[in-house]
Design an enzyme around this catalytic site. Structure first.
Site, PDB file in Angstrom:
ATOM      1  N   THR A 326       0.851  -1.185   0.000  1.00  0.00           N
ATOM      2  CA  THR A 326       0.000   0.000   0.000  1.00  0.00           C
ATOM      3  C   THR A 326       0.888   1.238   0.000  1.00  0.00           C
ATOM      4  OG1 THR A 326      -1.804   1.193   1.069  1.00  0.00           O
ATOM      5  CG2 THR A 326      -0.336  -0.038   2.539  1.00  0.00           C
ATOM      6  N   GLU A 327       0.553   2.211  -0.859  1.00  0.00           N
ATOM      7  CA  GLU A 327       1.435   3.370  -1.094  1.00  0.00           C
ATOM      8  C   GLU A 327       1.788   4.112   0.185  1.00  0.00           C
ATOM      9  OE1 GLU A 327      -1.440   2.700  -2.915  1.00  0.00           O
ATOM     10  OE2 GLU A 327      -1.544   4.230  -4.481  1.00  0.00           O
ATOM     11  N   ILE A 328       0.880   4.131   1.147  1.00  0.00           N
ATOM     12  CA  ILE A 328       1.137   4.887   2.378  1.00  0.00           C
ATOM     13  C   ILE A 328       2.410   4.385   3.072  1.00  0.00           C
ATOM     14  CG2 ILE A 328      -0.390   3.422   3.774  1.00  0.00           C
ATOM     15  CD1 ILE A 328      -1.213   5.912   5.355  1.00  0.00           C
ATOM     16  N   GLY A 329       2.778   3.108   2.805  1.00  0.00           N
ATOM     17  CA  GLY A 329       4.054   2.641   3.326  1.00  0.00           C
ATOM     18  C   GLY A 329       4.019   1.315   4.054  1.00  0.00           C
ATOM     19  N   SER A 368       8.371   3.614  -0.092  1.00  0.00           N
ATOM     20  CA  SER A 368       7.231   2.948  -0.716  1.00  0.00           C
ATOM     21  C   SER A 368       7.246   3.165  -2.230  1.00  0.00           C
ATOM     22  CB  SER A 368       5.940   3.511  -0.121  1.00  0.00           C
ATOM     23  OG  SER A 368       4.826   2.929  -0.717  1.00  0.00           O
TER      24      SER A 368
END
Ligand SMILES: *[C@@H]1O[C@H](CO)[C@@H](O)[C@H](O)[C@H]1NC(C)=O
Length: 497
Positions: A326-329, A368
């Site tokens: 997930t891009e948020i990390g 990320s």
């Protein structure tokens, strides 16, 4: 000049030691017109106390850099509503309707930057790198310039006052890249979980996100934390960010840690169907997700966009392991939480509550997107508003009407992973498959496969070819509802889901 000298004098007062603040008067003294990096992602990991201090001070004409602008009434939405923001530099505006209104009214400048590029601009500033090259945004309006940053005040036909500039391009090994410049802040206000008295920081869950990149990227850095512990309380192998970057530490309190989209594991809804009425019939969307689940192979690293893609895990073969990024990390996203298990510090890029599997790990936004840009993902699944036969995709803005922002989508489609689009075949009767896309592109020739409730298209020799149709439809329906000339595979199959 006033702003600059003030910045420097604040910095000089505390040249060598991190200063532990008793109150946030430093934040209240930030001069009007400053550029402030604000950590967090949506409402996850935001410096709530510092945002409130800025509101109390009423400081105006601020430029804020943050992945998005909070919600209608929380996070940076507080400063927006209070008329304190001149410009928002972000990747996504989707959750704050006031922001879109003010932007289209010409009252607010909004500079949209692809999420991974934004993270890398900050990382670069912190690392002394003035510019870098990326594939993200190549051939789109990001490269060519002309993204409206400010509209003329109350202009009926959306005349543009300020637009983004074209980017310098360069070729490396035959591939086109665009040059992006670092962003340094006058100030950073960031949030960590724990600090020691040297200012060494640790984060929890996905609240790390942009905080880790921003803490390194401003002239004056104020870190608020939930606890300050003596030196040695955590081992030196467990420091996420060294205190070298931190000027001021503040022991914050009263954290709301609101979860924007509280989603529970399916079992919670099944046990208690009365309490949780599902908003709308998911039938069609589930059918798309179910067919898309067949494309997932054991061991893949996969990024899921928001919307229909988030339904796919519910239909995966339980015998395979998929590592969800997930891009948020984070890599290793698990099921949605059970009731009571949800944490404000643990959400996905769609701001939904999540859990992490054993073997998962969390990291910063720049890390990320290093994974994304570096081509380490196997599969990207996302939605679209428009697609053409060459695989051009648009999914981030309808000029003058709706501004979601590209978020991480431009980075993801440019990454070289397989790109799978899942979407309804039409939008309330309007065609989404078009001869030419009419909305600003997210990427050109990037789509490898499209799955709708009626059809599957696969890219062959640079064009999307119809390879499957649903058992309850026929070629005539698909032809009538697809805006480009169909190329039908010789071995056209039926799927029945
Ligand atoms: C707002 O701040 C900018 C610097 O970011 C400055 O150039 C401008 O004059 C300020 N405008 C007002 C109205 O204070």
């Amino acid at each position: 000049m006033f702003a600059l000298s003030k910045t420097l004098s604040l910095h000089h007062m505390n040249k060598y030691y991190v200063k532990i603040l008793k109150d946030l008067s430093i934040v209240k003294q930030i001069p009007a017109g400053s550029t402030i990096l604000v950590g967090g992602f949506g409402l996850c990991g935001i410096p709530e106390n510092s945002i409130n201090a800025l509101k109390e001070a009423g400081t105006k004409n601020l430029t804020v850099v943050s992945n998005n602008c909070g919600t209608n009434d929380e996070g940076l939405g507080i400063l927006l509503n209070n008329g304190q923001l001149k410009r928002v530099i972000a990747s996504y505006a989707g959750e704050n309707h006031h922001l879109a209104e003010k932007y289209f009214d010409g009252e607010l400048e909004l500079e949209l930057i692809p999420q991974g590029t934004l993270a890398e601009k900050l990382r670069s500033a912190g690392a002394g790198i003035p510019a870098f090259y990326t594939r993200t945004g190549v051939d789109t309006i990001v490269e060519k310039g002309g993204i409206p940053i400010k509209y003329k005040n109350h202009s009926k036909d959306f005349e543009v006052d300020i637009a983004s500039q074209p980017k310098h391009v360069e070729y490396f090994k035959g591939q086109k890249y665009i040059r992006e410049e670092a962003i340094q802040g006058d100030y950073a206000i960031i949030k960590a979980s724990v600090a020691d008295t040297n200012g060494n920081l640790r984060f929890v869950g996905t609240s790390r996100n942009f905080n880790e990149d921003m803490v390194k990227a401003a002239k004056v850095v104020i870190a608020e934390v939930e606890s300050i512990v003596p030196l040695g309380s955590f081992g030196f192998d467990h420091v996420h960010v060294n205190g070298i970057y931190v000027d001021y530490l503040y022991l914050g309190g009263n954290y709301k840690k609101s979860i924007e989209r509280l989603v529970y594991d399916e079992s919670v809804y099944q046990k208690n169907p009365e309490k949780f009425k599902k908003a709308k019939n998911q039938g069609l969307r589930n059918r798309i997700a179910k067919r898309a689940a067949h494309e997932f192979k054991d061991g893949m690293y996969v990024n899921l966009g928001i919307g229909i893609p988030t339904l796919i895990p519910g239909f995966l073969d339980p015998h395979i392991t998929i590592h969800f990024h997930t891009e948020i990390g984070a890599v290793g996203v698990g099921n949605y939480p059970l009731e009571g298990q949800e944490l404000g510090d643990l959400v996905n890029a769609g701001k939904e509550s999540i859990t992490l599997n054993q073997g998962a790990s969390t990291f910063s936004s720049s890390e990320s997107f290093g994974m994304v840009r570096g081509g380490h993902l196997d599969l990207t699944v996302l939605g679209a508003m428009q697609i053409n036969k060459q695989g051009d995709i648009a999914n981030w803005v309808i000029p003058g009407r709706m501004v979601k922002g590209m978020g991480g989508a431009m980075d993801l489609v440019a990454s070289g992973s397989k790109v799978l689009v899942v979407m309804e075949h039409t939008a309330k009767g309007e065609k989404k498959f078009l001869k030419d896309i009419t909305l600003p592109a997210t990427g050109l020739r990037r789509v490898d496969q499209v799955i709708t409730e009626k059809a599957v298209f696969v890219k062959r020799n640079g064009e999307l070819v119809l390879t499957e149709i649903a058992a309850d439809t026929d070629l005539e329906w698909v032809r009538a509802n697809t805006g480009f000339e169909l190329t039908v595979a010789d071995d056209l199959k039926k799927f029945d889901i």
